[in-house]
Each structure stands twice: as C-alpha cells, then as structure tokens.
Write a protein that holds these residues in place. Structure first.
Motif, PDB file in Angstrom:
ATOM      1  N   GLY A   1      -7.699 -56.997 -19.943  1.00  0.00           N
ATOM      2  CA  GLY A   1      -7.383 -57.287 -18.543  1.00  0.00           C
ATOM      3  C   GLY A   1      -7.820 -56.168 -17.622  1.00  0.00           C
ATOM      4  O   GLY A   1      -8.303 -56.416 -16.506  1.00  0.00           O
ATOM      5  N   ASN A   2      -7.685 -54.939 -18.100  1.00  0.00           N
ATOM      6  CA  ASN A   2      -8.147 -53.787 -17.323  1.00  0.00           C
ATOM      7  C   ASN A   2      -9.664 -53.833 -17.145  1.00  0.00           C
ATOM      8  O   ASN A   2     -10.181 -53.557 -16.051  1.00  0.00           O
ATOM      9  CB  ASN A   2      -7.728 -52.498 -18.037  1.00  0.00           C
ATOM     10  N   PHE A   3     -10.377 -54.210 -18.196  1.00  0.00           N
ATOM     11  CA  PHE A   3     -11.833 -54.329 -18.092  1.00  0.00           C
ATOM     12  C   PHE A   3     -12.215 -55.444 -17.118  1.00  0.00           C
ATOM     13  O   PHE A   3     -13.182 -55.315 -16.362  1.00  0.00           O
ATOM     14  CB  PHE A   3     -12.438 -54.622 -19.468  1.00  0.00           C
ATOM     15  N   ALA A   4     -11.466 -56.550 -17.154  1.00  0.00           N
ATOM     16  CA  ALA A   4     -11.754 -57.670 -16.247  1.00  0.00           C
ATOM     17  C   ALA A   4     -11.567 -57.250 -14.793  1.00  0.00           C
ATOM     18  O   ALA A   4     -12.355 -57.633 -13.920  1.00  0.00           O
ATOM     19  CB  ALA A   4     -10.843 -58.850 -16.589  1.00  0.00           C
ATOM     20  N   THR A   5     -10.531 -56.447 -14.543  1.00  0.00           N
ATOM     21  CA  THR A   5     -10.304 -55.943 -13.181  1.00  0.00           C
ATOM     22  C   THR A   5     -11.464 -55.055 -12.741  1.00  0.00           C
ATOM     23  O   THR A   5     -11.947 -55.156 -11.602  1.00  0.00           O
ATOM     24  CB  THR A   5      -8.987 -55.146 -13.123  1.00  0.00           C
ATOM     25  N   GLN A   6     -11.909 -54.181 -13.640  1.00  0.00           N
ATOM     26  CA  GLN A   6     -13.043 -53.315 -13.320  1.00  0.00           C
ATOM     27  C   GLN A   6     -14.299 -54.137 -13.031  1.00  0.00           C
ATOM     28  O   GLN A   6     -15.041 -53.838 -12.086  1.00  0.00           O
ATOM     29  CB  GLN A   6     -13.312 -52.348 -14.476  1.00  0.00           C
ATOM     30  N   ALA A   7     -14.534 -55.164 -13.842  1.00  0.00           N
ATOM     31  CA  ALA A   7     -15.709 -56.018 -13.645  1.00  0.00           C
ATOM     32  C   ALA A   7     -15.649 -56.730 -12.300  1.00  0.00           C
ATOM     33  O   ALA A   7     -16.664 -56.833 -11.588  1.00  0.00           O
ATOM     34  CB  ALA A   7     -15.803 -57.036 -14.780  1.00  0.00           C
ATOM     35  N   ASN A   8     -14.473 -57.196 -11.934  1.00  0.00           N
ATOM     36  CA  ASN A   8     -14.305 -57.880 -10.649  1.00  0.00           C
ATOM     37  C   ASN A   8     -14.558 -56.929  -9.481  1.00  0.00           C
ATOM     38  O   ASN A   8     -15.199 -57.295  -8.488  1.00  0.00           O
ATOM     39  CB  ASN A   8     -12.894 -58.461 -10.566  1.00  0.00           C
ATOM     40  N   ASN A   9     -14.062 -55.695  -9.629  1.00  0.00           N
ATOM     41  CA  ASN A   9     -14.273 -54.697  -8.567  1.00  0.00           C
ATOM     42  C   ASN A   9     -15.756 -54.360  -8.412  1.00  0.00           C
ATOM     43  O   ASN A   9     -16.260 -54.207  -7.285  1.00  0.00           O
ATOM     44  CB  ASN A   9     -13.477 -53.423  -8.872  1.00  0.00           C
ATOM     45  N   ILE A  10     -16.445 -54.246  -9.541  1.00  0.00           N
ATOM     46  CA  ILE A  10     -17.878 -53.944  -9.492  1.00  0.00           C
ATOM     47  C   ILE A  10     -18.644 -55.090  -8.843  1.00  0.00           C
ATOM     48  O   ILE A  10     -19.495 -54.880  -7.972  1.00  0.00           O
ATOM     49  CB  ILE A  10     -18.416 -53.682 -10.917  1.00  0.00           C
ATOM     50  N   ALA A  11     -18.340 -56.313  -9.273  1.00  0.00           N
ATOM     51  CA  ALA A  11     -19.062 -57.486  -8.767  1.00  0.00           C
ATOM     52  C   ALA A  11     -18.881 -57.666  -7.268  1.00  0.00           C
ATOM     53  O   ALA A  11     -19.795 -58.115  -6.566  1.00  0.00           O
ATOM     54  CB  ALA A  11     -18.596 -58.731  -9.511  1.00  0.00           C
ATOM     55  N   ASN A  12     -17.700 -57.307  -6.750  1.00  0.00           N
ATOM     56  CA  ASN A  12     -17.395 -57.555  -5.334  1.00  0.00           C
ATOM     57  C   ASN A  12     -17.614 -56.346  -4.435  1.00  0.00           C
ATOM     58  O   ASN A  12     -17.307 -56.411  -3.244  1.00  0.00           O
ATOM     59  CB  ASN A  12     -15.945 -58.032  -5.207  1.00  0.00           C
ATOM     60  N   ASP A  13     -18.117 -55.258  -5.007  1.00  0.00           N
ATOM     61  CA  ASP A  13     -18.363 -54.055  -4.197  1.00  0.00           C
ATOM     62  C   ASP A  13     -19.737 -54.164  -3.538  1.00  0.00           C
ATOM     63  O   ASP A  13     -20.768 -54.107  -4.210  1.00  0.00           O
ATOM     64  CB  ASP A  13     -18.305 -52.804  -5.083  1.00  0.00           C
ATOM     65  N   PRO A  14     -19.787 -54.309  -2.207  1.00  0.00           N
ATOM     66  CA  PRO A  14     -21.079 -54.497  -1.526  1.00  0.00           C
ATOM     67  C   PRO A  14     -21.919 -53.218  -1.481  1.00  0.00           C
ATOM     68  O   PRO A  14     -23.105 -53.268  -1.130  1.00  0.00           O
ATOM     69  CB  PRO A  14     -20.660 -54.923  -0.107  1.00  0.00           C
ATOM     70  N   TYR A  15     -21.327 -52.085  -1.807  1.00  0.00           N
ATOM     71  CA  TYR A  15     -22.050 -50.817  -1.711  1.00  0.00           C
ATOM     72  C   TYR A  15     -22.733 -50.420  -3.027  1.00  0.00           C
ATOM     73  O   TYR A  15     -23.415 -49.395  -3.087  1.00  0.00           O
ATOM     74  CB  TYR A  15     -21.096 -49.696  -1.271  1.00  0.00           C
ATOM     75  N   ILE A  16     -22.528 -51.213  -4.071  1.00  0.00           N
ATOM     76  CA  ILE A  16     -23.178 -50.921  -5.348  1.00  0.00           C
ATOM     77  C   ILE A  16     -24.452 -51.761  -5.449  1.00  0.00           C
ATOM     78  O   ILE A  16     -24.386 -52.986  -5.390  1.00  0.00           O
ATOM     79  CB  ILE A  16     -22.254 -51.247  -6.539  1.00  0.00           C
ATOM     80  N   PRO A  17     -25.609 -51.134  -5.628  1.00  0.00           N
ATOM     81  CA  PRO A  17     -26.863 -51.896  -5.758  1.00  0.00           C
ATOM     82  C   PRO A  17     -26.825 -52.814  -6.982  1.00  0.00           C
ATOM     83  O   PRO A  17     -26.100 -52.560  -7.949  1.00  0.00           O
ATOM     84  CB  PRO A  17     -27.933 -50.798  -5.937  1.00  0.00           C
ATOM     85  N   LEU A  18     -27.633 -53.869  -6.937  1.00  0.00           N
ATOM     86  CA  LEU A  18     -27.622 -54.866  -7.993  1.00  0.00           C
ATOM     87  C   LEU A  18     -27.969 -54.266  -9.351  1.00  0.00           C
ATOM     88  O   LEU A  18     -27.314 -54.568 -10.358  1.00  0.00           O
ATOM     89  CB  LEU A  18     -28.606 -55.990  -7.664  1.00  0.00           C
ATOM     90  N   ASP A  19     -28.992 -53.392  -9.404  1.00  0.00           N
ATOM     91  CA  ASP A  19     -29.384 -52.820 -10.691  1.00  0.00           C
ATOM     92  C   ASP A  19     -28.274 -51.938 -11.266  1.00  0.00           C
ATOM     93  O   ASP A  19     -28.053 -51.904 -12.480  1.00  0.00           O
ATOM     94  CB  ASP A  19     -30.685 -52.023 -10.562  1.00  0.00           C
ATOM     95  N   LYS A  20     -27.538 -51.256 -10.358  1.00  0.00           N
ATOM     96  CA  LYS A  20     -26.417 -50.427 -10.822  1.00  0.00           C
ATOM     97  C   LYS A  20     -25.271 -51.309 -11.303  1.00  0.00           C
ATOM     98  O   LYS A  20     -24.589 -50.978 -12.289  1.00  0.00           O
ATOM     99  CB  LYS A  20     -25.944 -49.521  -9.682  1.00  0.00           C
ATOM    100  N   LYS A  21     -25.048 -52.438 -10.633  1.00  0.00           N
ATOM    101  CA  LYS A  21     -24.009 -53.373 -11.080  1.00  0.00           C
ATOM    102  C   LYS A  21     -24.308 -53.876 -12.488  1.00  0.00           C
ATOM    103  O   LYS A  21     -23.413 -53.951 -13.332  1.00  0.00           O
ATOM    104  CB  LYS A  21     -23.914 -54.561 -10.118  1.00  0.00           C
ATOM    105  N   LEU A  22     -25.568 -54.208 -12.732  1.00  0.00           N
ATOM    106  CA  LEU A  22     -25.953 -54.688 -14.063  1.00  0.00           C
ATOM    107  C   LEU A  22     -25.721 -53.604 -15.111  1.00  0.00           C
ATOM    108  O   LEU A  22     -25.236 -53.888 -16.216  1.00  0.00           O
ATOM    109  CB  LEU A  22     -27.420 -55.107 -14.057  1.00  0.00           C
TER     110      LEU A  22
END
Length: 221
Positions: A122-143
């Motif tokens: 669940g903690n990992f899922a929260t982190q993944a959701n935060n990464i996916a919805n952060d507009p300041y993280i570039p797409l390649d960095k999100k991947l």
C-alpha cells in the motif's frame, strides 16, 4: 592433422607470450617498435575479449542491483569509484529490505504477516500515485521511478514467499486459532479458580461446624 593442430596451438601460445611482453613494455615505456600483423591481430582479438568481459561484468552488476541481489566487495568497490549514486541507492534498498524481513520475523500470526505485506504494498501504491500525478516530474523520470518501485514490489513478493515457506511461518497460528487457544486457557483458569473457591468455602464450613459442635460439648474426634 594432429601435428598441424599442435603447431597452431604452439604458435598461438608464442604470440600470446609476445603480446603479454609487449603489453608490459608499453606500460614500462620500453615499447619501441610496431606490432607485426599477426601480433596486431592477436592484440585486437584480446582487446575485444577484454571489453566484452568488462561489458558482461557491468551488465551482471546492474542486473544484480535491479533484482536486489547482494553485491561482492569488488562490485561495491567498482561502484564507489564509478557510480556512487547507484551505490547509495543500493545501500538504501538493502536497509529497507532488511527492515521488511525483520518485520515479517517479528509477526505473531499468519494474519499479521499478511498485514505487513499489504501495508508495504500500500505504501508503494501511494508512492506510485504521487509520482504519476506530480506535474513537475518529467515523463522519462516518472518511468524510471515507476520501474524502481516495480523492482521493490518484486523483491517484497520474493521475501514474502520465502518467509511463507519457512518453518517459523508454518508454526505460526492464525488469529482465529490464537483466539481459540486464549479462550480455552481462560476457561481452564476459571475452572481452576472455581475449584479453589469451592475448596476454601468447604474448608471454612467444616471449621465453622467443628467450632459449633465443640461449643455444645460434643466430642467428634
């Protein structure tokens, strides 16, 4: 045919010896003349083999990092000199993995083991959701970050399956079994206490009865 094979092997060995000597001459500054065509061919071949071995070694190292494997002292030394950021992340991942395995071992029931795993995921899922919805993280960095999280999820799954296969887990009760055991122990304690109380009451009654009989002058002994 055999003579030709032996001759070729001897010739290759001689060329190898000469190349090793020339490598030493190059390092010591004594190399003065050009290599012969045969020596150059052997040198190119050996250089390609060394580069291939180095490439394979590096690939194995980073695959091991990805899978959460334990690095050797030589691999750690290589990262210290060439990729300190990867070494820092490796040490963080190792510490996190050991903490998770420690949490599993501290569980008292099989249900608690499942909760520890689900809390981690669940903690990992929260982190993944935060990464996916952060507009300041570039797409390649999100991947990149998502792939790192996926690697962590795989390692948690592996650690969970390994622990579930251990004797410690097999000996653990479920919470229902533990509750049943506690209820049975409580009933046994109540029955034991009741016997003590009844014994005390009976003893008191007998003492009181003897006192009354003696008061009225009857000898019962």
């Amino acid at each position: 045919m055999v003579t030709g094979t032996i001759s070729s092997a001897v010739k290759l060995q001689v060329l190898d010896t000469k190349w090793q000597q020339k490598k030493n001459d190059i390092k010591s500054g004594n190399f003065k003349k050009e290599l012969s065509p045969e020596e150059r061919m052997l040198a190119d071949y050996k250089e390609q083999m060394e580069k291939q071995r180095e490439s394979n070694s590096h690939a194995d190292l980073y695959n091991k990092l990805k899978s959460g494997g334990k690095l050797s002292s030589e691999e750690i030394s290589y990262l210290e000199q060439n990729d300190p950021e990867a070494l820092r992340k490796y040490r963080e991942d190792q510490a996190e993995q050991k903490a998770y395995e420690r949490d599993l071992k501290n569980c008292k029931t099989k249900d608690e083991v499942d909760r520890v795993k689900m809390n981690k995921l669940g903690n990992f899922a929260t982190q993944a959701n935060n990464i996916a919805n952060d507009p300041y993280i570039p797409l390649d960095k999100k991947l990149e970050l998502m792939n790192q999280l996926n690697d962590k999820v795989c390692r948690v799954q592996e650690a969970h399956l390994e622990f579930v296969d251990s004797q410690k887990y097999k000996d653990m009760p479920t919470e229902d079994e533990l509750l049943q055991e506690n209820v049975e122990n409580a009933v046994e304690n109540i029955e034991h206490d009741e016997k003590i109380v009844i014994g005390v009451v009976v003893a008191g009654f007998i003492i009181h009865f003897i006192g009354i009989v003696q008061d009225i002058g009857i000898d019962i002994f």
